[in-house]
Design a protein around this motif. Structure first.
Motif, short mmCIF file in Angstrom:
data_model
loop_
_atom_site.label_atom_id
_atom_site.label_comp_id
_atom_site.label_asym_id
_atom_site.label_seq_id
_atom_site.Cartn_x
_atom_site.Cartn_y
_atom_site.Cartn_z
N THR A 166 -1.18 6.99 8.90
CA THR A 166 -1.41 7.87 7.75
C THR A 166 -2.24 9.08 8.16
O THR A 166 -1.94 10.21 7.75
CB THR A 166 -2.13 7.08 6.63
N LYS A 167 -3.23 8.86 9.00
CA LYS A 167 -4.11 9.95 9.45
C LYS A 167 -3.34 11.02 10.21
O LYS A 167 -3.72 12.19 10.19
CB LYS A 167 -5.24 9.41 10.35
N THR A 212 0.96 -4.43 9.77
CA THR A 212 0.21 -3.33 9.12
C THR A 212 -0.99 -2.88 9.96
O THR A 212 -1.76 -2.04 9.52
CB THR A 212 -0.30 -3.77 7.73
N HIS A 251 -1.68 -0.83 12.31
CA HIS A 251 -1.95 0.58 12.64
C HIS A 251 -1.60 1.53 11.50
O HIS A 251 -1.51 2.74 11.70
CB HIS A 251 -1.18 0.97 13.91
N HIS A 252 -1.42 0.99 10.28
CA HIS A 252 -0.99 1.85 9.18
C HIS A 252 -1.98 2.95 8.84
O HIS A 252 -1.58 4.09 8.56
CB HIS A 252 -0.65 1.01 7.94
N SER A 253 -3.29 2.65 8.90
CA SER A 253 -4.26 3.70 8.57
C SER A 253 -4.25 4.80 9.62
O SER A 253 -4.35 5.99 9.29
CB SER A 253 -5.68 3.11 8.42
N GLU A 254 -4.06 4.42 10.89
CA GLU A 254 -3.94 5.42 11.97
C GLU A 254 -2.73 6.32 11.74
O GLU A 254 -2.80 7.53 11.91
CB GLU A 254 -3.68 4.72 13.33
N GLY A 299 0.80 -1.23 0.00
CA GLY A 299 0.00 0.00 0.00
C GLY A 299 0.83 1.27 0.00
O GLY A 299 0.29 2.36 -0.14
#
Length: 284
Positions: free
Chosen positions: A63-64, A56, A58-61, A10
């Motif tokens: 990025t935020k 992966t 906590h990757h979306s956290e 990603g």
């Protein structure tokens, strides 16, 4: 334009993208790493901050909050001038190896900092310890062996080690665990040296900004407390639900009273929270 793809499909980083002089890689962007990122961003608003994780999850956290995430490993694009390694040793089979990889991601400019632990100091009688106090000899304890071997990798690469005392904030630290238990089978008189997460982050950044090589520093608030004193203050503060009943242990090793006056004098740093007592809004 060629693109380098990190282990996490990603995330792609363009190899032609120039590396900024204040770009930062955080290996292990957990509680401490995220506070470092926030403070670093305030000082360097245009920099890129990368975060390497073991999974992966906590990757979306990340990025935020403006951290570019990838899985840990060698970076496929350019090296970064500032690297801080905050990942704990219990998530990996080869901690020193992970530090070697982190060192390979450092450009050799800026700074490379490893957050180690004051656990490496050879003291368990509530005695005083400073930056230059003796460490536990290699071979005596697996827990300290892994930290000292990791430190050696960092120091040989020209990086610095910051040995941190017990980290805490309101909702994290030994006081939270003990409060949840109510009664704990442990010695009340064991001395614990502490440092607030925010202060650990600000000290780490202050060290990185000095761009020093091959040095060891200590992070603590210079106001060590016994387990009993910590929990007496928690009860007295009125800031927590529930009441701690007590410690029932009578034997076992004691702790250490860390002092980092030497680090403070050289780095020119003072903590925002001079003691756990004052953090809780109580007078010393």
């Amino acid at each position: 334009m060629t693109e380098g793809v990190s282990h996490d499909a990603g995330v792609t980083v363009s190899t032609s993208e120039s590396v900024g002089q204040n770009d930062l890689l955080i290996v292990g962007p957990g509680v401490l790493g995220r506070i470092v990122a926030e403070k670093w961003r305030q000082e360097h608003p245009d920099c890129k901050i990368y975060g390497q994780t073991a999974t992966t999850d906590h990757h979306s956290e990340l990025t935020k909050i403006g951290i570019i995430p990838s899985l840990k490993g060698p970076r496929v694009d350019q090296k970064v001038p500032y690297v801080i390694f905050c990942a704990p040793p219990y998530r990996t089979d080869d901690y020193p190896g992970d530090l070697r990889v982190a060192a390979s991601n450092w450009s050799g400019e800026g700074s490379f900092l490893f957050t180690s632990s004051t656990a490496v100091y050879d003291c368990n009688d509530n005695g005083f310890c400073g930056e230059d106090s003796p460490c536990v000899p290699i071979g005596m304890s697996p827990r300290t062996d892994v930290l000292l071997k990791a430190e050696n990798v960092v120091l040989e690469a020209g990086g610095c080690a910051l040995r941190l005392a017990g980290l805490y904030k309101k909702d994290q630290g030994p006081h939270v665990f003990w409060l949840s238990k109510g009664t704990v089978d442990a010695r009340p008189d064991l001395i614990i040296s502490m440092i607030h997460y925010e202060d650990a982050a600000s000290l780490g950044i202050a060290i990185m900004k000095r761009r020093l090589r091959g040095r060891v520093f200590v992070g603590c608030d210079n106001q060590p407390l016994s387990r009993q004193e910590i929990m007496d203050r928690v009860n007295r503060s009125g800031k927590f639900d529930g009441k701690f009943e007590g410690f029932t242990g009578t034997d076992g090793p004691l702790g250490k009273r860390m002092d980092n006056s030497k680090t403070r004098a050289e780095i020119g740093w003072e903590p925002k929270y001079p003691s756990f007592t004052e953090f809780l809004g109580l007078s010393n």
